[in-house]
Write a protein that holds these residues in place. Structure first.
Motif: not given
Length: 216
Positions: A166-170
């Motif tokens: 949700s935090k756009n982390e890979n």
């Protein structure tokens, strides 16, 4: 008229930047290298021709030749939460220091009521405890602690994955891997697979050693 010979001097090379770069690289690898803790049991895995790499965030269930089961999982943030949920379920207590030590530990194969002593022991004593242990209990009729470990690990790993995504982390979704000794009984391996499937884990990896394909 004779030619004027100019003196030849050897070129001067300043090695300081190269030395600085070498030390920077050494420092980088020292700080970023992750040393895997020594495994408490030796597992001689069978060969296969599959070259699929096990994900870094995989939870690994190891089965030795005697059929003992050991459990390991990655994630310094997830491991303490999984352990705390197990201790709450089995009414055991831990300190904050115990949770921090468990976060960086390797595999274990002792019952929940021995986890506190196992965590607080030194490496040599842990090895003795692992050798004397019968592994994680997985008696489906009386004491199926393996199911609880699998459920807790899958639940908290999935929660951590959704939060980071949700935090756009890979990040990669949590995966489970079974690392069984080639001499382990099929009945035990099948029982571990059934436990994973009952907890909703339908996709997992079987850890093997890479065997080269025969030349045609």
């Amino acid at each position: 008229m004779p030619k004027i010979k100019l003196p030849r001097n050897s070129p001067s090379i300043d090695m300081t930047p190269m030395v600085d770069l070498a030390f920077l690289l050494v420092t980088f690898f020292m700080l970023t290298t992750k040393f895997r803790p020594e495994e408490p049991v030796k597992v001689v895995i069978p060969f296969s021709v599959s070259s699929t790499k096990i994900p870094d965030n995989a939870t690994t269930i190891s089965i030795d030749s005697a059929g003992r089961v050991f459990f390991d999982m990655d994630g310094k943030d997830v491991r303490p939460r999984v352990l705390q949920s197990m201790m709450d379920k089995y009414k055991q207590s831990l300190t904050a220091e115990d949770l921090n030590r468990f976060a960086v530990m390797g595999a274990f194969g002792v019952p929940v009521n021995q986890m506190k002593a196992f965590i607080e022991a030194n490496d040599a004593d842990r090895k003795v405890m692992s050798n004397a242990s019968a592994g994680i209990p997985m008696d489906t009729l009386k004491n199926d602690q393996l199911s609880d470990w699998v459920y807790a690990a899958f639940t908290y790993s999935l929660d951590d994955y959704n939060t980071k995504k949700s935090k756009n982390e890979n990040v990669q979704p949590p995966r489970f891997a079974i690392k069984a000794d080639g001499r382990a009984k099929y009945k035990i391996v099948k029982q571990v697979i059934d436990i994973c499937q009952k907890q909703g884990i339908q996709h997992f990896n079987l850890v093997t050693s890479l065997k080269s394909m025969p030349k045609s």
